[in-house]
Write a protein that holds these residues in place. Structure first.
Motif, mmCIF file in Angstrom:
data_model
loop_
_atom_site.group_PDB
_atom_site.id
_atom_site.type_symbol
_atom_site.label_atom_id
_atom_site.label_comp_id
_atom_site.label_asym_id
_atom_site.label_seq_id
_atom_site.Cartn_x
_atom_site.Cartn_y
_atom_site.Cartn_z
ATOM 1 N N CYS A 19 0.817 -1.258 -0.157
ATOM 2 C CA CYS A 19 -0.135 0.049 -0.244
ATOM 3 C C CYS A 19 0.750 1.559 0.005
ATOM 4 O O CYS A 19 1.819 1.123 0.836
ATOM 5 C CB CYS A 19 -0.632 -0.338 1.070
ATOM 6 N N CYS A 25 -1.905 7.678 -1.943
ATOM 7 C CA CYS A 25 -3.198 7.289 -2.714
ATOM 8 C C CYS A 25 -3.936 7.179 -2.612
ATOM 9 O O CYS A 25 -4.008 6.869 -1.110
ATOM 10 C CB CYS A 25 -2.438 5.894 -3.114
ATOM 11 N N CYS A 28 -8.690 3.121 -3.234
ATOM 12 C CA CYS A 28 -9.416 2.018 -2.564
ATOM 13 C C CYS A 28 -10.700 3.168 -2.059
ATOM 14 O O CYS A 28 -11.503 2.746 -2.135
ATOM 15 C CB CYS A 28 -8.954 1.198 -1.943
ATOM 16 N N CYS A 63 -6.226 -0.618 -7.489
ATOM 17 C CA CYS A 63 -5.371 -0.433 -6.106
ATOM 18 C C CYS A 63 -4.543 -0.474 -7.508
ATOM 19 O O CYS A 63 -3.787 -1.962 -7.619
ATOM 20 C CB CYS A 63 -5.091 -1.267 -5.663
HETATM 21 S S1 SF4 Z 1 -5.816 1.650 -3.526
HETATM 22 FE FE1 SF4 Z 1 -5.528 1.849 -1.238
HETATM 23 S S2 SF4 Z 1 -4.672 -0.187 -0.497
HETATM 24 FE FE2 SF4 Z 1 -4.079 0.272 -3.326
HETATM 25 S S3 SF4 Z 1 -2.225 1.726 -2.748
HETATM 26 FE FE3 SF4 Z 1 -3.977 2.786 -2.755
HETATM 27 S S4 SF4 Z 1 -4.315 3.274 -0.854
HETATM 28 FE FE4 SF4 Z 1 -3.336 1.875 -0.609
#
Ligand code: SF4
Ligand code: SF4
Length: 77
Positions: A19, A25, A28, A63
């Protein structure tokens, strides 16, 4: 909605080693239609905040680092 009591016995598992939420990010968190996921400000990683999953899977699919695994209950497969 009750928050999850622990982060082990929930259907959405986040691999903290993969993650990259601490780099900004929030994919999700943003794609979950039920707003079940959140970023833990202590660890800088995503986690399942509310255990009410619909198993719709965009969190896992979108993700960018494949950090999420959704365990679909046997009866729903
Ligand atoms: S989508 Fe969610 S689990 Fe994946 S890297 Fe981004 S914050 Fe982390
Ligand atoms: S499978 Fe769907 S409802 Fe469950 S956490 Fe992921 S996006 Fe949210």
């Amino acid at each position: 909605m009750p928050t999850t009591l622990n982060r082990v016995n929930v259907p959405v598992a986040v691999d903290a080693g993969k993650c990259i939420a601490e780099k900004g990010c929030t994919v999700c968190v943003d794609v979950c239609p039920l707003d079940l996921l959140a970023i833990d400000q202590q660890t800088g990683k995503a986690y399942m905040k509310f255990d009410e999953c619909w198993y719709c899977l965009p969190c896992e699919a979108d993700c960018p680092t494949q950090a999420i695994h959704v365990s679909i209950p046997y009866l729903l497969r």
